[in-house]
Design a protein around this motif. Structure first.
Motif, PDB file in Angstrom:
ATOM      1  N   LEU A 244      62.009   6.434  53.864  1.00  0.00           N
ATOM      2  CA  LEU A 244      61.175   7.394  53.135  1.00  0.00           C
ATOM      3  C   LEU A 244      59.916   6.755  52.533  1.00  0.00           C
ATOM      4  O   LEU A 244      58.800   7.236  52.760  1.00  0.00           O
ATOM      5  N   PRO A 245      60.055   5.678  51.728  1.00  0.00           N
ATOM      6  CA  PRO A 245      58.840   5.076  51.146  1.00  0.00           C
ATOM      7  C   PRO A 245      57.885   4.544  52.207  1.00  0.00           C
ATOM      8  O   PRO A 245      56.662   4.604  52.032  1.00  0.00           O
ATOM      9  N   ILE A 246      58.426   4.049  53.318  1.00  0.00           N
ATOM     10  CA  ILE A 246      57.579   3.516  54.394  1.00  0.00           C
ATOM     11  C   ILE A 246      56.726   4.634  54.981  1.00  0.00           C
ATOM     12  O   ILE A 246      55.521   4.468  55.225  1.00  0.00           O
ATOM     13  N   LYS A 247      57.352   5.816  55.191  1.00  0.00           N
ATOM     14  CA  LYS A 247      56.602   6.964  55.722  1.00  0.00           C
ATOM     15  C   LYS A 247      55.528   7.424  54.741  1.00  0.00           C
ATOM     16  O   LYS A 247      54.413   7.767  55.132  1.00  0.00           O
ATOM     17  N   VAL A 248      55.871   7.430  53.451  1.00  0.00           N
ATOM     18  CA  VAL A 248      54.899   7.824  52.422  1.00  0.00           C
ATOM     19  C   VAL A 248      53.726   6.846  52.406  1.00  0.00           C
ATOM     20  O   VAL A 248      52.566   7.252  52.268  1.00  0.00           O
ATOM     21  N   ASN A 249      54.001   5.560  52.570  1.00  0.00           N
ATOM     22  CA  ASN A 249      52.952   4.541  52.545  1.00  0.00           C
ATOM     23  C   ASN A 249      51.930   4.709  53.655  1.00  0.00           C
ATOM     24  O   ASN A 249      50.805   4.211  53.554  1.00  0.00           O
ATOM     25  N   GLN A 250      52.308   5.404  54.721  1.00  0.00           N
ATOM     26  CA  GLN A 250      51.413   5.554  55.873  1.00  0.00           C
ATOM     27  C   GLN A 250      50.539   6.809  55.791  1.00  0.00           C
ATOM     28  O   GLN A 250      49.746   7.065  56.691  1.00  0.00           O
ATOM     29  N   LEU A 251      50.699   7.585  54.721  1.00  0.00           N
ATOM     30  CA  LEU A 251      49.955   8.843  54.578  1.00  0.00           C
ATOM     31  C   LEU A 251      48.681   8.651  53.765  1.00  0.00           C
ATOM     32  O   LEU A 251      48.585   7.714  52.959  1.00  0.00           O
ATOM     33  N   PRO A 252      47.697   9.555  53.923  1.00  0.00           N
ATOM     34  CA  PRO A 252      46.559   9.568  52.989  1.00  0.00           C
ATOM     35  C   PRO A 252      47.068   9.807  51.573  1.00  0.00           C
ATOM     36  O   PRO A 252      48.106  10.465  51.389  1.00  0.00           O
ATOM     37  N   VAL A 253      46.354   9.313  50.575  1.00  0.00           N
ATOM     38  CA  VAL A 253      46.852   9.321  49.202  1.00  0.00           C
ATOM     39  C   VAL A 253      47.208  10.720  48.717  1.00  0.00           C
ATOM     40  O   VAL A 253      48.286  10.932  48.136  1.00  0.00           O
ATOM     41  N   GLU A 254      46.337  11.715  48.942  1.00  0.00           N
ATOM     42  CA  GLU A 254      46.612  13.073  48.454  1.00  0.00           C
ATOM     43  C   GLU A 254      47.891  13.624  49.079  1.00  0.00           C
ATOM     44  O   GLU A 254      48.725  14.226  48.403  1.00  0.00           O
TER      45      GLU A 254
ATOM     46  N   LEU B 115      51.954  14.575  47.368  1.00  0.00           N
ATOM     47  CA  LEU B 115      52.743  15.792  47.555  1.00  0.00           C
ATOM     48  C   LEU B 115      54.066  15.507  48.253  1.00  0.00           C
ATOM     49  O   LEU B 115      55.114  16.019  47.858  1.00  0.00           O
ATOM     50  N   ASP B 116      54.032  14.675  49.287  1.00  0.00           N
ATOM     51  CA  ASP B 116      55.270  14.379  50.019  1.00  0.00           C
ATOM     52  C   ASP B 116      56.260  13.610  49.154  1.00  0.00           C
ATOM     53  O   ASP B 116      57.475  13.845  49.221  1.00  0.00           O
TER      54      ASP B 116
ATOM     55  N   ALA C 110      59.918  14.921  48.145  1.00  0.00           N
ATOM     56  CA  ALA C 110      61.110  14.119  48.436  1.00  0.00           C
ATOM     57  C   ALA C 110      61.935  13.889  47.177  1.00  0.00           C
ATOM     58  O   ALA C 110      63.164  14.006  47.185  1.00  0.00           O
ATOM     59  N   ALA C 111      61.269  13.555  46.076  1.00  0.00           N
ATOM     60  CA  ALA C 111      61.983  13.301  44.817  1.00  0.00           C
ATOM     61  C   ALA C 111      62.738  14.543  44.359  1.00  0.00           C
ATOM     62  O   ALA C 111      63.904  14.466  43.948  1.00  0.00           O
ATOM     63  N   ILE C 112      62.082  15.696  44.446  1.00  0.00           N
ATOM     64  CA  ILE C 112      62.713  16.950  44.027  1.00  0.00           C
ATOM     65  C   ILE C 112      63.918  17.267  44.923  1.00  0.00           C
ATOM     66  O   ILE C 112      64.985  17.666  44.444  1.00  0.00           O
ATOM     67  N   THR C 113      63.755  17.076  46.232  1.00  0.00           N
ATOM     68  CA  THR C 113      64.846  17.364  47.173  1.00  0.00           C
ATOM     69  C   THR C 113      66.045  16.462  46.928  1.00  0.00           C
ATOM     70  O   THR C 113      67.191  16.927  46.888  1.00  0.00           O
ATOM     71  N   LEU C 114      65.807  15.180  46.771  1.00  0.00           N
ATOM     72  CA  LEU C 114      66.905  14.229  46.551  1.00  0.00           C
ATOM     73  C   LEU C 114      67.662  14.559  45.267  1.00  0.00           C
ATOM     74  O   LEU C 114      68.895  14.523  45.225  1.00  0.00           O
ATOM     75  N   GLN C 115      66.915  14.870  44.218  1.00  0.00           N
ATOM     76  CA  GLN C 115      67.567  15.201  42.953  1.00  0.00           C
ATOM     77  C   GLN C 115      68.341  16.516  43.062  1.00  0.00           C
ATOM     78  O   GLN C 115      69.438  16.649  42.498  1.00  0.00           O
ATOM     79  N   SER C 116      67.795  17.481  43.802  1.00  0.00           N
ATOM     80  CA  SER C 116      68.461  18.772  43.965  1.00  0.00           C
ATOM     81  C   SER C 116      69.778  18.615  44.718  1.00  0.00           C
ATOM     82  O   SER C 116      70.809  19.161  44.324  1.00  0.00           O
ATOM     83  N   ILE C 117      69.779  17.850  45.813  1.00  0.00           N
ATOM     84  CA  ILE C 117      71.008  17.633  46.590  1.00  0.00           C
ATOM     85  C   ILE C 117      72.045  16.918  45.741  1.00  0.00           C
ATOM     86  O   ILE C 117      73.227  17.275  45.732  1.00  0.00           O
TER      87      ILE C 117
ATOM     88  N   SER D  49      58.849  24.585  53.257  1.00  0.00           N
ATOM     89  CA  SER D  49      59.600  24.367  54.494  1.00  0.00           C
ATOM     90  C   SER D  49      60.011  22.914  54.614  1.00  0.00           C
ATOM     91  O   SER D  49      61.078  22.598  55.140  1.00  0.00           O
ATOM     92  N   LYS D  50      59.157  22.010  54.107  1.00  0.00           N
ATOM     93  CA  LYS D  50      59.510  20.587  54.158  1.00  0.00           C
ATOM     94  C   LYS D  50      60.684  20.304  53.240  1.00  0.00           C
ATOM     95  O   LYS D  50      61.595  19.540  53.586  1.00  0.00           O
ATOM     96  N   LEU D  51      60.704  20.925  52.065  1.00  0.00           N
ATOM     97  CA  LEU D  51      61.843  20.759  51.157  1.00  0.00           C
ATOM     98  C   LEU D  51      63.127  21.249  51.817  1.00  0.00           C
ATOM     99  O   LEU D  51      64.153  20.565  51.818  1.00  0.00           O
ATOM    100  N   GLN D  52      63.076  22.462  52.398  1.00  0.00           N
ATOM    101  CA  GLN D  52      64.261  23.044  53.016  1.00  0.00           C
ATOM    102  C   GLN D  52      64.701  22.242  54.231  1.00  0.00           C
ATOM    103  O   GLN D  52      65.897  22.014  54.445  1.00  0.00           O
ATOM    104  N   SER D  53      63.722  21.779  55.026  1.00  0.00           N
ATOM    105  CA  SER D  53      64.052  21.025  56.223  1.00  0.00           C
ATOM    106  C   SER D  53      64.662  19.674  55.871  1.00  0.00           C
ATOM    107  O   SER D  53      65.626  19.234  56.501  1.00  0.00           O
TER     108      SER D  53
END
Length: 514
Positions: A329-339, A343-344, A348-355, A301-305
């Protein structure tokens, strides 16, 4: 994502002025309805279900505060802005208790209207994004509960039924997530689960409509295949081979696929699952317990959203907002727990490449799943993962700039291209609206304004034009031509054709064959 707005005011000039302000600026909203008082607005709200209501405070029959109270009680997800004069401002503030989000003082400066709407569009996007993720999470847990005969909410099953009924079920068993030839560890499990799921999704999406993948056990996926975009059985057989082959090629992980048949009732799922008899395999020694339900979330759902959000910026021409989101995007990733950051970032990388590939015709970015998963696993800090994401962002940004330099894609162009490609299939209003990331009701209005034809009229026109070519240039049977242009019933095709040409398809052929 484009939001919808209803304007409620008893002054025609105010309504027209606001409509012009909204439609001539990139606010993220479009006006779908107008009402002269609160009572009329309530009737239209049931029909149009707007995301936002802009209402005058003083009106006959039902005023703005009474309307705000009704919306607060009956449509709590709908946002409200109150229009008020200076003399009425204190009175209007009473609407705060009913969740009113902003006030605009008459006469409303265009800059203030745009500022307010852009702010609320961001709030709407976030709310819908969160709702989609929560809905996906509930649906996936419901599917897992059904497979394993666990208690589940009957209402959730009822909402899920139309999305899965009629689909074809396949089960994918991962024989071993940690082959001896690779250095994967148990810490890589979630990344590997995500990678396997994404490979499957990339392969089935171009071939089947409205399909979905659900991880029902740590090493088993359920694939619900929707309607084939082509009627070729060989295509489905080739897909099965390509799934196992591609996963083996990219990850060196072996999988087994089994066709379980058509899903007519959701109660069938445990029966179908239990009838599966995959070849025995050695279980992963490092993963012998079933993970918790939270661990199953694969961020589809995150990919689609994310893709929907980015494409809405493109369709609206809000390239600066899109680029701002890329920067964050990287700033938001930096604020998450490592695990979670791993995943995020991968999502994100897969979504950007797909678009970039699907919508900008960019060349494929070199991306070795095995290597990138290993790299992500080595990072112990979220900041390193944010840095890992930068090349994908740069790739997307460069593709976006090249595409924007060539042309600005319009909703009409995208919709027409989709219809031209899939006119022989169902090609419904919902399908095309989803393809261009718009609300179906708004898309229907916009499409008619842009083409001069209703959506169904346009699809019929395209189908009949293709039929005319086939009738004039081939000896195909009438049933074959009907099916080729999207009509399963030849008699209905003949009726539609006769309505346009005042003659049967056979008569048309006799007149137009050389």
């Amino acid at each position: 994502m484009i939001g919808t707005v209803m304007i409620v005011d008893d002054e025609t000039l105010v309504r027209k002025t606001l409509r012009k302000m909204i439609e001539s600026n990139q606010t993220g909203f479009t006006v779908i309805a107008e009402a002269t008082n609160g009572q009329e607005a309530i009737e239209l709200i049931h029909e149009w279900e707007p995301d936002l209501i802009i209402s005058d405070v003083r009106m006959p029959l039902l005023d703005g505060i009474q309307l705000a109270e009704w919306v607060y009680t009956e449509r709590p997800s709908t946002m409200v802005i109150i229009l008020t004069g200076y003399r009425d401002f204190e009175y209007a503030q009473a609407a705060l208790r009913y969740g009113v989000l902003d006030f605009l003082l008459k006469p409303c400066p265009e800059q203030e209207v745009c500022r307010s709407l852009k702010k609320l569009h961001g709030r709407l996007s976030h709310a819908k994004h969160t709702a989609r993720i929560e809905e996906e999470f509930v649906e996936e847990n419901t599917i897992r509960s059904l497979f394993y005969r666990l208690p589940c909410n009957p209402q959730a099953v009822k909402r899920l039924y139309p999305k899965l009924a009629g689909s074809t079920l396949w089960l994918v068993k991962v024989n071993h997530f940690f082959p001896a030839t690779k250095s994967y560890t148990s810490s890589d499990l979630f990344l590997l689960q995500f990678a396997v799921s994404n490979i499957i999704q990339e392969l089935i999406e171009p071939l089947f409509e409205h399909s979905r993948i659900v991880l029902i056990r740590y090493d088993r996926y359920a694939i619900f295949l929707g309607k084939p975009r082509s009627q070729s059985d060989k295509q489905t057989d080739a897909l099965l081979d390509s799934i196992s082959g591609k996963i083996q090629e990219l990850l060196d992980i072996a999988v087994t696929l089994q066709a379980m048949g058509r899903v007519e009732r959701l109660e069938q799922l445990p029966v179908l699952s239990e009838s599966a008899n995959p070849p025995s395999s050695t279980p992963d020694s490092q993963t012998t317990e079933l993970p918790s339900s939270q661990d199953f979330t694969l961020n589809h759902s995150k990919l689609q959203s994310m893709e929907s959000q980015f494409m809405s910026y493109i369709v609206l021409g809000q390239i600066e907002l899109l680029q701002q989101n890329l920067t964050e995007l990287p700033i938001k990733v930096n604020q998450l727990p490592v695990e979670e950051a791993r995943l995020d970032a991968l999502a994100a990388a897969i979504t950007l490449q797909s678009i970039a590939r699907k919508h900008f015709n960019a060349e494929k970015m070199p991306f070795d799943f095995e290597q990138e998963i290993s790299r992500l696993h080595q990072y112990s800090k979220a900041e390193q993962i944010g840095d890992w994401l930068e090349p994908s962002i740069h790739y997307f940004d460069s593709a976006l700039e090249r595409w924007a330099g060539r042309k600005q894609i319009s909703v009409r162009e995208r919709a027409v291209a989709y219809i031209d490609r899939f006119f022989m299939d169902r090609c419904s209003l919902q399908d095309v609206a989803s393809h261009v990331y718009l609300n179906p009701k708004y898309f229907s209005l916009l499409f008619k304004r842009e083409t001069g034809l209703g959506f169904n009229q346009y699809v019929t026109q395209v189908r009949l034009e293709k039929a005319e070519l086939l009738l004039s240039n081939t000896n195909d049977k009438m049933t074959e031509i009907a099916r080729a242009v999207g009509y399963d019933d030849p008699n209905y095709f003949s009726t539609v054709f006769r309505k346009k040409h005042r003659m049967s398809p056979n008569e048309f052929r006799r007149l137009h064959r050389p």
